[in-house]
Design a protein around this motif. Structure first.
Motif, mmCIF file in Angstrom:
data_model
loop_
_atom_site.group_PDB
_atom_site.id
_atom_site.type_symbol
_atom_site.label_atom_id
_atom_site.label_comp_id
_atom_site.label_asym_id
_atom_site.label_seq_id
_atom_site.Cartn_x
_atom_site.Cartn_y
_atom_site.Cartn_z
ATOM 1 N N SER A 155 -13.015 9.592 19.764
ATOM 2 C CA SER A 155 -13.428 8.969 18.509
ATOM 3 C C SER A 155 -12.334 8.060 17.996
ATOM 4 C CB SER A 155 -13.717 10.033 17.465
ATOM 5 O OG SER A 155 -12.503 10.639 17.093
ATOM 6 N N LYS A 156 -12.735 7.218 17.054
ATOM 7 C CA LYS A 156 -11.748 6.424 16.343
ATOM 8 C C LYS A 156 -11.464 7.121 15.026
ATOM 9 C CE LYS A 156 -14.282 2.718 16.487
ATOM 10 N NZ LYS A 156 -14.755 1.340 16.263
ATOM 11 N N GLU A 157 -10.221 7.351 14.739
ATOM 12 C CA GLU A 157 -9.881 8.000 13.479
ATOM 13 C C GLU A 157 -8.823 7.182 12.755
ATOM 14 O OE1 GLU A 157 -11.295 10.928 12.589
ATOM 15 O OE2 GLU A 157 -12.265 11.424 14.494
ATOM 16 N N PRO A 158 -9.227 6.125 12.083
ATOM 17 C CA PRO A 158 -8.235 5.418 11.284
ATOM 18 C C PRO A 158 -7.918 6.210 10.018
ATOM 19 C CG PRO A 158 -10.373 4.371 11.093
ATOM 20 C CD PRO A 158 -10.554 5.534 12.004
ATOM 21 N N LEU A 159 -6.713 6.729 9.937
ATOM 22 C CA LEU A 159 -6.347 7.554 8.781
ATOM 23 C C LEU A 159 -5.607 6.695 7.777
ATOM 24 C CD1 LEU A 159 -4.932 10.621 10.726
ATOM 25 C CD2 LEU A 159 -7.286 10.144 10.127
ATOM 26 N N GLY A 160 -5.964 6.847 6.534
ATOM 27 C CA GLY A 160 -5.277 6.027 5.555
ATOM 28 C C GLY A 160 -5.379 6.589 4.160
ATOM 29 N N PRO A 161 -4.545 6.079 3.267
ATOM 30 C CA PRO A 161 -4.620 6.512 1.869
ATOM 31 C C PRO A 161 -5.840 5.887 1.189
ATOM 32 C CG PRO A 161 -2.862 4.919 2.148
ATOM 33 C CD PRO A 161 -3.440 5.154 3.506
ATOM 34 N N LEU A 162 -6.395 6.593 0.203
ATOM 35 C CA LEU A 162 -7.543 6.051 -0.499
ATOM 36 C C LEU A 162 -7.429 6.295 -2.003
ATOM 37 C CD1 LEU A 162 -10.538 8.419 0.022
ATOM 38 C CD2 LEU A 162 -8.475 8.679 1.344
ATOM 39 N N VAL A 163 -8.144 5.466 -2.749
ATOM 40 C CA VAL A 163 -8.167 5.585 -4.206
ATOM 41 C C VAL A 163 -9.616 5.515 -4.657
ATOM 42 C CG1 VAL A 163 -5.897 4.551 -4.510
ATOM 43 C CG2 VAL A 163 -7.927 3.103 -4.528
ATOM 44 N N ARG A 164 -9.822 5.664 -5.965
ATOM 45 C CA ARG A 164 -11.185 5.592 -6.488
ATOM 46 C C ARG A 164 -11.715 4.169 -6.409
ATOM 47 N NH1 ARG A 164 -8.984 9.394 -9.602
ATOM 48 N NH2 ARG A 164 -7.908 7.884 -10.872
ATOM 49 N N HIS A 165 -13.009 4.082 -6.191
ATOM 50 C CA HIS A 165 -13.708 2.816 -6.211
ATOM 51 C C HIS A 165 -13.663 2.242 -7.625
ATOM 52 C CE1 HIS A 165 -16.479 0.709 -3.531
ATOM 53 N NE2 HIS A 165 -17.057 0.242 -4.615
ATOM 54 N N GLY A 166 -13.532 0.963 -7.728
ATOM 55 C CA GLY A 166 -13.727 0.339 -9.028
ATOM 56 C C GLY A 166 -12.458 0.094 -9.812
ATOM 57 N N ASP A 167 -11.319 0.623 -9.345
ATOM 58 C CA ASP A 167 -10.070 0.339 -10.038
ATOM 59 C C ASP A 167 -9.241 -0.543 -9.118
ATOM 60 O OD1 ASP A 167 -7.799 0.196 -11.439
ATOM 61 O OD2 ASP A 167 -7.483 2.346 -11.662
ATOM 62 N N ASN A 168 -9.572 -1.832 -9.129
ATOM 63 C CA ASN A 168 -8.987 -2.699 -8.111
ATOM 64 C C ASN A 168 -7.494 -2.913 -8.308
ATOM 65 O OD1 ASN A 168 -11.454 -2.830 -7.032
ATOM 66 N ND2 ASN A 168 -11.983 -4.836 -7.887
ATOM 67 N N GLU A 169 -7.043 -2.903 -9.576
ATOM 68 C CA GLU A 169 -5.611 -3.124 -9.812
ATOM 69 C C GLU A 169 -4.801 -2.029 -9.122
ATOM 70 O OE1 GLU A 169 -7.868 -3.348 -12.193
ATOM 71 O OE2 GLU A 169 -7.754 -5.507 -12.581
ATOM 72 N N TRP A 170 -5.236 -0.795 -9.339
ATOM 73 C CA TRP A 170 -4.517 0.329 -8.743
ATOM 74 C C TRP A 170 -4.649 0.305 -7.223
ATOM 75 C CZ3 TRP A 170 -0.755 3.435 -9.127
ATOM 76 C CH2 TRP A 170 -0.699 4.629 -8.409
ATOM 77 N N GLY A 171 -5.849 -0.030 -6.749
ATOM 78 C CA GLY A 171 -6.059 -0.134 -5.306
ATOM 79 C C GLY A 171 -5.109 -1.155 -4.702
ATOM 80 N N ASP A 172 -4.919 -2.272 -5.413
ATOM 81 C CA ASP A 172 -4.004 -3.300 -4.912
ATOM 82 C C ASP A 172 -2.581 -2.786 -4.819
ATOM 83 O OD1 ASP A 172 -6.010 -5.057 -4.616
ATOM 84 O OD2 ASP A 172 -5.682 -6.103 -6.518
ATOM 85 N N VAL A 173 -2.168 -2.033 -5.840
ATOM 86 C CA VAL A 173 -0.796 -1.523 -5.831
ATOM 87 C C VAL A 173 -0.571 -0.671 -4.590
ATOM 88 C CG1 VAL A 173 0.786 0.056 -6.977
ATOM 89 C CG2 VAL A 173 -0.491 -1.604 -8.324
ATOM 90 N N VAL A 174 -1.508 0.275 -4.325
ATOM 91 C CA VAL A 174 -1.319 1.165 -3.186
ATOM 92 C C VAL A 174 -1.428 0.376 -1.884
ATOM 93 C CG1 VAL A 174 -2.121 3.266 -2.070
ATOM 94 C CG2 VAL A 174 -2.244 3.060 -4.541
ATOM 95 N N ARG A 175 -2.419 -0.534 -1.834
ATOM 96 C CA ARG A 175 -2.614 -1.308 -0.597
ATOM 97 C C ARG A 175 -1.370 -2.091 -0.245
ATOM 98 N NH1 ARG A 175 -6.910 -3.910 -1.945
ATOM 99 N NH2 ARG A 175 -8.302 -2.521 -0.818
ATOM 100 N N TRP A 176 -0.814 -2.791 -1.241
ATOM 101 C CA TRP A 176 0.308 -3.671 -0.915
ATOM 102 C C TRP A 176 1.606 -2.909 -0.759
ATOM 103 C CZ3 TRP A 176 -0.146 -8.213 1.218
ATOM 104 C CH2 TRP A 176 -1.417 -8.815 1.166
ATOM 105 N N THR A 177 1.685 -1.728 -1.321
ATOM 106 C CA THR A 177 2.856 -0.908 -1.031
ATOM 107 C C THR A 177 2.843 -0.524 0.445
ATOM 108 O OG1 THR A 177 2.708 -0.020 -3.251
ATOM 109 C CG2 THR A 177 4.145 1.131 -1.726
ATOM 110 N N LEU A 178 1.657 -0.106 0.927
ATOM 111 C CA LEU A 178 1.540 0.241 2.340
ATOM 112 C C LEU A 178 1.832 -0.991 3.202
ATOM 113 C CD1 LEU A 178 0.731 2.286 4.495
ATOM 114 C CD2 LEU A 178 -1.628 1.578 4.191
ATOM 115 N N ASN A 179 1.263 -2.138 2.793
ATOM 116 C CA ASN A 179 1.506 -3.352 3.565
ATOM 117 C C ASN A 179 2.983 -3.732 3.570
ATOM 118 O OD1 ASN A 179 -1.072 -3.779 4.431
ATOM 119 N ND2 ASN A 179 -1.660 -4.972 2.624
ATOM 120 N N ALA A 180 3.638 -3.507 2.439
ATOM 121 C CA ALA A 180 5.055 -3.835 2.373
ATOM 122 C C ALA A 180 5.833 -3.002 3.384
ATOM 123 C CB ALA A 180 5.584 -3.600 0.962
#
Lengths: 404, 430, 337
Positions: free
Chosen positions: C220-245
């Protein structure tokens, strides 16, 4: 002349809602009702708000989706393409199976240990009280885990049965105790097999009828017919005759080592056995205490009277003491049966796929429908518990002493 | 006279014969064994069977226990020391002792606090358990104890528990002033007074005044968590249980229905489903943004669970009281609250105490279920962090045996106390 | 527990329905701690060590986010969650983000309304068998008894795989990794299946790891990653770009040791990441040095990998799919621009 006891003809005043006992009850009930309604409304509005925030809805539609997972013990036909509802049903049946087995075993163990606790053998008495205290005072979860660990660590793996000089061998060549469970032979019914079964059932009924007749005869005339051997003969001989007459239509499928596992036969899963025995032994300790209390509650005069009539000790127990003790024993027994059913939800600790394992476990995990799954889970358990207690209460009222 | 008599009778023994020893088979150990172990042939067989059982158990456990290793850093070191011999690896207990008792997140330099709270528990509970032995003045300490224990275990400023206690005192004072008018007025007035008091003192800053280092409740673990859950939930559930029991016996149909539905619902479902509710569902039913931590949600659910069972015990106690007591209270002109408070409940509770203690023991054992919802109580510590660590992977018997022993000691003690109390309280003469 | 238990219980009734979904970032900053959901214990990814400190690869992501948002990598409350509780904990706001080797699937993303912000480990489900069985391929497993750790997608993949290959099997569902290990070692099951990384970690803890093999099939493919609640894009961006950084930092050679030097002498993109040029941080609602702190907290992605699960650790995972795209892997951080 007016009597002083006439009630005052005053009209209804608002203060009477608090001060007049006739109306106060309504006030209190009204307040209570409003409080409960307000509580539910509060919780409900929170739920609606939270769900809206999270963008979720409550829907039981997921029950119709394919479950996509396999269950290792299915009493009804099931495969992973069937829906979650079917998987839950498999879980319910597994819950009922383990509860039923554990209830019977616990009763046997409990009665046995309870009677032995009153034995006049000092050593046996002490051993039994050690058993009762040890099991009553340790959480059932720990016992389940311990017995499961015993099962896996002590019993041999199937591969130990392999090879020229295997480390383990099957009992009578037919039963294999492995750490995956116990493999027992499975009866295979051919054409005439069911006829044999029917004859056997008829034989059993006949045996009971014979015992009843013998008892009647004994009470009516005092003539004592032999009870044991004729009853056994009535139960077994016709069935055996039919069995051989029809050319042995029932055969046994023995478990055999093949591939990774034993194949053929019936596999009683290790997790089922662990849960079954842990619940039975744990609850058996409680039942033993009830049985002891029940027997002690029968006044000593009863057994002395029976002894003076010349009854032998085991007859005194069976005919005089136990029937009377039963009235004390049965009500707590019902609540122990309920406890077994409820404690069977600890199956999750050993991976037995009961209702908590399917609906409250994998289905919940896979669909993420927590609220719906848990509501259903509770509803199922509630239904099972209420049914058991209703059935048992009927039985209880039938054995209870008819008083004045 | 004596002489003539002496002459007329040929022989009179004037001293008692010394008592003879009973025959060998009727004496001492032999007699005891004949009576208690080998009175009949089946009995003898039972005895031999029992002896075999004991021998078998001891012979399999004793070498394992006596060979045990108490000092080693990991299971591999244990195996090396044992060199293939049978023996337990008890080193895990010594090495993880603090984790087993306090969980892995309680700050280690603060272990003295729960320990002190635990020791004080005995002092607080002694006058309740043994009323005749200890002076009644000690009950003052019992009343203070919950606040003290809270402060010790959770830390923070001492003002918080002091204010909490003061609020309750304020409520009580209001109650005792108003209760003369009517019970309901006193009761609700007291609650109102306490609430107002807490609301007012809520504005006083408490940070840092006689403060212990605060410990979040999610950092509680190990056997301490079992003890906290057990004691807190049992003590909270007794008042609820009393209210439910009274409600269930009430004449008012709606109140009765509410209580019956609640009790039967809670008793009909397994505790584990209620814990799932606490863990998985309850958060949806609380106002958005409120963040009850898991231990508090679990306490709420276990308290609900326990109060339903305690209600049934107390209902039994109420039902067992002779009807005359109710009628006597009525004929004295007492109203419902007075009759219950002064006549019925003191007697009913006394009858129910052994039952309540049994529920408490059962509940204490059931606190292990929280391990299934990812809380690290004693069983959770064993199944989770300790068995999962590479050092102690595979040390099942020692750990599970230890857990079983710990629970056994506590529960056996309580149940023995309960039996003693039952005898003590028995006022009837059989 | 700033509020006491009972005061909390009392005041909660009066709490306004405050926290709507779209302000996790300010909530976290106000609170001063990040509530991060992790597993109850999987060595290498998230497990408390002997001192009770959480440590591991997933934990490091939480710490990086805390460093970026709160200037303090230790300002994290770790909330252990099980497979059952993780989604509710996130949906109900008990945790701000979930970093618990959770597979990114359609249903979770769309139906359960979560937002996966990226992938921090590309995994796949594998099988481990004892060498003595002589099995060399998963297609030979017909009739086997399989231990599964429940609560993940493993059950579904397993059922799919065996159905596709027309094989029978007996599943043995098991709650925790430790118990699965015990069952497997005692021979109560022939095969143990879970994510390949978990298999490696489990095998590493065995007395004789050499007696067991991980089969080559990854089912199987198991892409594991951090997740946040839907609908709070500002917070999602913070976590996403921290990981990207963290990922980009490895690509550009920014490590926890040379970070200060890179901030002054690096390429323009490095300077943008580290906040010495341009104002990327303010667009996220953070200060300029957010990514610098995130990287300094535990190092870049490569350092974290090497420290927690890499080849020099007992778990001994090779980079494989989790190498940078420049090395033939799948890690590809979008540009910081």
């Amino acid at each position: 002349m007016t009597t002083l006891s006439d009630p005052p003809q005053s009209s209804f005043k608002l203060s009477m809602l608090l001060n007049d006992t006739r109306y106060r009850a309504y006030t209190f009930q009204f307040i209570a009702l409003v409080c409960v309604a307000a509580l539910f409304a509060y919780l409900g509005s929170n739920l609606a708000q939270n769900l809206e925030d999270a963008g979720l809805t409550i829907s039981f539609g997921f029950l119709g989706d394919p479950a996509n997972y396999d269950i290792n013990q299915t009493l009804i036909e099931y495969d992973n393409q069937m829906d979650h509802w079917r998987a839950s049903l498999v879980g319910v049946l597994n819950t009922l199976l383990v509860s039923f087995l554990a209830c019977i075993t616990a009763t046997v163990i409990g009665v046995f240990a309870g009677v032995l606790r009153l034995s006049n053998n000092w050593l046996v008495r002490q051993l039994m009280s050690i058993y009762v205290e040890a099991f009553r005072n340790v959480p059932v979860l720990i016992w389940i885990i311990i017995i499961f660990t015993v099962m896996t660590a002590v019993l041999p793996a199937p591969r130990a049965f392999r090879g020229e000089d295997p480390e383990a061998s099957m009992l009578f060549g037919a039963i294999a105790f492995t750490n995956r469970g116990v493999y027992i032979p499975k009866p295979i019914f051919e054409a005439g097999g069911w006829a044999v079964m029917l004859v056997f059932l008829a034989g059993v009924v006949g045996a009971f009828a014979y015992r009843r007749y013998a008892t009647r005869l004994l009470y009516a005339t005092g003539k004592l017919l032999p009870m044991g051997w004729p009853a056994l003969a009535i139960a077994f001989v016709p069935a055996l005759l039919v069995f051989f007459a029809l050319g042995q239509p029932i055969s046994l499928e023995l478990p055999e080592l093949g591939g990774f596992n034993f194949t053929g036969g019936i596999n009683i899963l290790g997790s089922l056995i662990a849960l079954w025995f842990a619940l039975a032994i744990y609850t058996g300790a409680f039942i033993a205490e009830n049985v002891r209390a029940g027997i002690l509650s029968v006044s000593r005069g009863q057994s002395e009277a029976a002894a003076s009539l010349g009854l032998r000790p085991n007859r005194i127990m069976n005919l005089v003491v136990l029937p009377q003790a039963l009235r004390v024993i049965v009500p707590p027994l019902i609540s122990h049966y309920l406890n077994i059913t409820k404690n069977s939800s600890l199956a999750i600790a050993v991976g037995y796929m009961d209702l908590t394992g399917t609906l409250g476990g994998i289905t919940l995990n896979q669909t993420g429908r927590a609220i719906e799954s848990i509501l259903l889970l509770m509803a199922f358990y509630l239904a099972i518990s209420l049914t058991i207690s209703a059935v048992m209460n009927v039985y209880n009222s039938s054995v209870s002493l008819k008083e004045r | 006279m004596a002489d003539t008599h002496a002459h007329s009778v040929r022989f009179v023994r004037d001293t008692m014969l010394p008592e003879q020893e009973p025959p060998g088979a009727e004496r001492g150990v032999v007699k005891w064994m004949r009576e208690n172990l080998f009175s009949t042939i089946p009995n003898g067989i039972l005895t031999l069977l029992a002896l075999y059982c004991i021998w078998w158990m001891l012979s399999s456990v004793m070498p394992w226990f006596l060979n045990g290793i108490w000092d080693a850093p990991s299971i591999r070191a244990c195996r090396e020391i044992l060199e293939g011999q049978l023996g337990g690896c008890f080193a895990v207990l010594t090495e993880r002792w603090n984790q087993l008792l306090f969980g892995f997140q309680y700050p280690s330099e603060q272990y003295w606090r729960p320990t002190v709270a635990f020791v004080l528990l005995f002092i607080a509970i002694a006058p309740v358990l043994f009323r005749k032995v200890f002076p009644a003045q000690m009950l003052v300490f019992t009343a203070v104890y919950p606040f003290l224990a809270y402060w010790l275990i959770w830390g923070g400023s001492i003002l918080v528990p002091i204010f909490a206690a003061a609020g309750i005192v304020a409520g009580y004072l209001t109650y005792s002033r108003l209760v003369a008018q009517s019970f309901a007025m006193g009761f609700f007035g007291g609650i109102l007074a306490a609430l107002v008091f807490w609301f007012v003192v809520g504005f006083i800053p408490t940070e840092g005044i006689v403060a212990l280092e605060p410990v979040a409740s999610r950092n509680m673990g190990g056997f301490m968590l079992n003890l906290i859950l057990g004691t807190v939930c049992v003590s909270l559930s007794i008042p609820f249980g009393i209210a439910l029991a009274l409600g269930r016996r009430s004449d008012m149909p709606i109140i009765k229905a509410i209580c019956v539905i609640f009790i039967e619902f809670v008793r009909g479902v397994p505790l584990i489903t209620l814990l799932f509710v606490a863990n998985v569902v309850l958060a949806y039913f609380l106002p958005p943004g409120s963040n009850f931590d898991l231990i508090l949600r679990v306490i709420i659910m276990i308290t609900m669970f326990a109060s339903a069972y305690i209600a049934e015990v107390i209902r039994g106690g109420l039902a067992a009281l002779p009807k005359g007591q109710y009628e006597a209270a009525d004929s004295l002109g007492l109203d419902y609250a007075q009759a219950m408070r002064l006549i019925i409940l003191p007697q009913a509770l006394k009858i129910s105490i052994p039952g309540i203690v049994n529920v408490a023991v059962g509940l204490f054992k059931d606190t292990t279920l929280v391990s299934i919802i990812s809380m690290f109580d004693l069983v959770g510590m064993i199944r989770g962090p300790i068995l999962a660590s590479t050092d102690w992977n595979g040390v099942y018997w020692e750990l599970l045996g230890f857990a079983a022993l710990l629970f056994f000691v506590v529960c056996f003690g309580i149940s023995k106390y309960s039996q003693w109390l039952e005898r003590e309280l028995a006022t009837d003469h059989r | 527990m700033k509020k006491t238990v009972f005061l909390g219980a009392l005041t909660v009734a009066g709490l306004a329905a405050g926290a709507a979904s779209a302000q996790t970032l300010s909530d976290v900053q106000e609170r001063g701690t990040l509530n991060c959901g992790v597993t109850t214990g999987l060595v290498g990814f998230a497990a408390p060590d002997a001192n009770g400190e959480w440590d591991g690869f997933d934990v490091a992501v939480c710490r990086a986010v805390a460093a970026a948002v709160l200037q303090d990598p230790t300002a994290v409350e770790f909330v252990p969650t099980t497979g059952k509780t993780r989604f509710t904990a996130l949906a109900s706001g008990e945790i701000d983000m979930l970093a618990r080797n959770t597979t990114w699937t359609f249903t979770r993303d769309v139906d359960l309304k979560f937002e996966f912000v990226g992938v921090n480990y590309y995994d796949g489900q594998g099988f481990m068998v004892p060498k003595a069985l002589g099995v060399s391929s998963a297609t030979e497993l017909a009739g086997a008894t399989v231990c599964i750790q429940t609560g993940t997608t493993t059950e579904l993949n397993l059922a799919d795989y065996f159905r596709r290959n027309n094989m029978e099997y007996t599943p043995v569902p098991i709650e925790t990794n430790a118990e699965a290990q015990q069952q497997y070692l005692a021979g109560a099951c022939d095969v143990y299946t879970t994510d390949a990384s978990g298999l490696a970690a489990t095998r590493a803890a065995f007395e004789n790891p050499g007696d067991h093999v991980v089969l080559p099939e990854i089912i199987s493919k198991e892409p594991l990653g951090p997740l946040v609640r839907h609908g709070d894009n500002e917070w999602g961006d913070v976590v996403r770009w921290t990981l990207n950084a963290l990922i980009a930092a490895e690509e550009y050679g920014i490590t926890s040791t040379n970070i200060e030097e890179m901030a002054t002498n690096g390429s323009p993109e490095v300077k943008r990441i580290l906040g010495t040029e341009d104002e990327l941080g303010s667009k996220l609602g953070l200060d300029a040095e957010w990514a610098r702190r995130a990287i300094a907290a535990g190092g870049n992605y490569g350092e974290l990998f090497a420290r927690h699960i890499g080849e020099s650790t007992p778990i001994g995972l090779s980079r494989g799919l989790n190498a940078q795209w420049t090395d033939g892997g799948l890690l590809y951080a979008p540009p910081f621009r």
